[in-house]
Design a protein around this motif. Structure first.
Motif, PDB file in Angstrom:
ATOM      1  N   THR A  79      -8.421  -1.716  -6.515  1.00  7.63           N
ATOM      2  CA  THR A  79      -8.067  -0.442  -5.895  1.00  7.63           C
ATOM      3  C   THR A  79      -6.758   0.098  -6.463  1.00  7.63           C
ATOM      4  O   THR A  79      -6.654   1.265  -6.807  1.00  7.63           O
ATOM      5  CB  THR A  79      -7.960  -0.620  -4.372  1.00  7.63           C
ATOM      6  N   TYR A 126       0.453 -13.740  -0.813  1.00  6.15           N
ATOM      7  CA  TYR A 126       0.852 -12.830  -1.888  1.00  6.15           C
ATOM      8  C   TYR A 126       2.172 -13.210  -2.553  1.00  6.15           C
ATOM      9  O   TYR A 126       2.563 -12.603  -3.554  1.00  6.15           O
ATOM     10  CB  TYR A 126       0.789 -11.366  -1.423  1.00  6.15           C
ATOM     11  N   GLU A 171      -8.131 -14.426 -11.802  1.00  7.94           N
ATOM     12  CA  GLU A 171      -8.018 -12.959 -11.763  1.00  7.94           C
ATOM     13  C   GLU A 171      -6.614 -12.549 -12.168  1.00  7.94           C
ATOM     14  O   GLU A 171      -5.798 -13.398 -12.541  1.00  7.94           O
ATOM     15  CB  GLU A 171      -8.376 -12.444 -10.369  1.00  7.94           C
ATOM     16  N   ILE A 186     -13.601  -4.888  -3.848  1.00  8.85           N
ATOM     17  CA  ILE A 186     -14.552  -3.795  -3.615  1.00  8.85           C
ATOM     18  C   ILE A 186     -14.813  -3.087  -4.960  1.00  8.85           C
ATOM     19  O   ILE A 186     -15.930  -2.667  -5.247  1.00  8.85           O
ATOM     20  CB  ILE A 186     -13.979  -2.788  -2.593  1.00  8.85           C
ATOM     21  N   ARG A 191     -13.956  -6.363   4.952  1.00 11.44           N
ATOM     22  CA  ARG A 191     -13.193  -7.470   4.361  1.00 11.44           C
ATOM     23  C   ARG A 191     -11.902  -7.718   5.139  1.00 11.44           C
ATOM     24  O   ARG A 191     -11.469  -8.854   5.315  1.00 11.44           O
ATOM     25  CB  ARG A 191     -12.872  -7.177   2.893  1.00 11.44           C
TER      26      ARG A 191
END
Ligand code: PMP
Length: 308
Positions: free
Chosen positions: A256, A162, A191, A218, A60
């Motif tokens: 993560t 971001y 999200e 992931i 990715r």
């Protein structure tokens, strides 16, 4: 958080304080960089560190680079090996967070993506929880929209994008919430500020599709497989309305950094009875068995760091 002793920088492992860039660096001025976030889990019974799905993370990462026309002289295998070496050299024996970063390193004026040269670093630091209230987070629907694919693609982990996450996270936290849920411009759920979201309704898991301006996580992919293959349940990837969240049976984040966080309240409304749900709990136990290398079936996702 203390800075690490060593860092991978442009192909070599060097002392952290030697990995420096100038203030005119393109990536710093224009956000023209990409990054990743990977976890290493310390399994104390085996005295082994397992890095979770590094090849998938680096795939990715390189794909994010492609979106910025970035040609990096590394493969996902090279980067995985560099990561393991970096951890080994510092002899970490606790959970770590690994931060790969590539950015255009030219010290010039001019916004563009062509005729530029990338630089790359990887750092690893000891790391614990990302959200304090893992078993019952109170979240808000952000007034900030998620970046759109035709503005700045969210499917790439792009440095400049971001700011969107930072805006929603800070407004949520300063208003007393643990995290923000961000909507796409069409009003559908996208999200969290830095994690994917799942809902359980009538015995089915539902998560927004990849066309809803999400980062294709992931952990999201891991959850989907565990839900289907281990819980024997169905996962629907479909658009979710804001008010569907209020009426969900269970709700949780996955990523993560956050690992797995149960959402028990949104904007002062309880989700179901306001407690972590039974399926969330089951999936969480499975997930932690997998990432710590305790599940033989999924051991191939866990890359051992120390040679035995
Ligand atoms: N969405 C966003 C915006 C993120 O920053 C992250 C963290 N990388 C995720 C989702 C979760 O992705 P992953 O499971 O690959 O960590």
């Amino acid at each position: 958080m203390a800075t690490p002793e060593l860092v991978f920088f442009d192909g070599k492992i060097v002392p952290y304080k030697e990995a420096k860039v100038g203030v005119l660096t393109h990536g710093l001025n224009y956000g023209t960089g990409i990054f990743g976030g990977i976890r290493g889990y310390w399994n104390d019974e085996e005295k082994q560190m397992f890095v979770f799905r590094p090849l998938d993370h680096y795939k990715r990462f390189l794909d994010s680079g492609k979106l910025l026309r970035m040609e990096l002289p590394y493969t996902k295998e090279n980067l995985t090996e560099a990561t393991l070496e970096l951890i080994r050299k510092q002899n970490f024996r606790e959970n770590v967070y690994i931060r790969p970063l590539a950015f255009y390193g030219d010290e010039i004026i001019g916004v563009r993506l062509h005729n530029l040269t990338p630089r790359m670093s990887i750092a690893a630091v000891p790391f614990g929880k990302y959200i304090e209230q893992e078993e019952g987070a109170h979240v808000t629907i952000s007034s900030w929209w998620r970046v759109e694919d035709n503005m700045t693609p969210a499917r790439g982990k792009i440095v400049g994008a971001y700011v969107n996450s930072a805006l929603s996270k800070t407004d949520a936290q300063l208003s007393g919430f643990d995290e923000a849920i961000v909507l796409s411009q069409n009003g559908h759920v996208s999200e969290g500020s830095a994690e994917n979201i799942f809902m359980v309704k009538n015995g089915v898991f539902i998560t927004p599709p990849v066309t809803e301006n999400i980062l294709e996580g992931i952990v999201r992919r891991t959850f989907i497989q565990l839900i289907q293959d281990e819980l024997g349940m169905q996962v629907q990837e479909r658009s979710i309305d804001r008010t569907e969240l209020f009426l969900a049976d269970e709700l949780f984040f996955g990523g993560t950094g956050v690992q797995m966080v149960s959402i028990t309240k949104i904007d002062h409304r309880l989700i179901a009875d306001g407690k972590m749900g039974p399926l969330t709990l089951k999936l969480r136990d499975l997930f932690f068995d997998v990432v710590f290398g305790r599940s033989a079936k999924y051991r191939n996702w866990c890359m051992p760091v120390y040679k035995k």
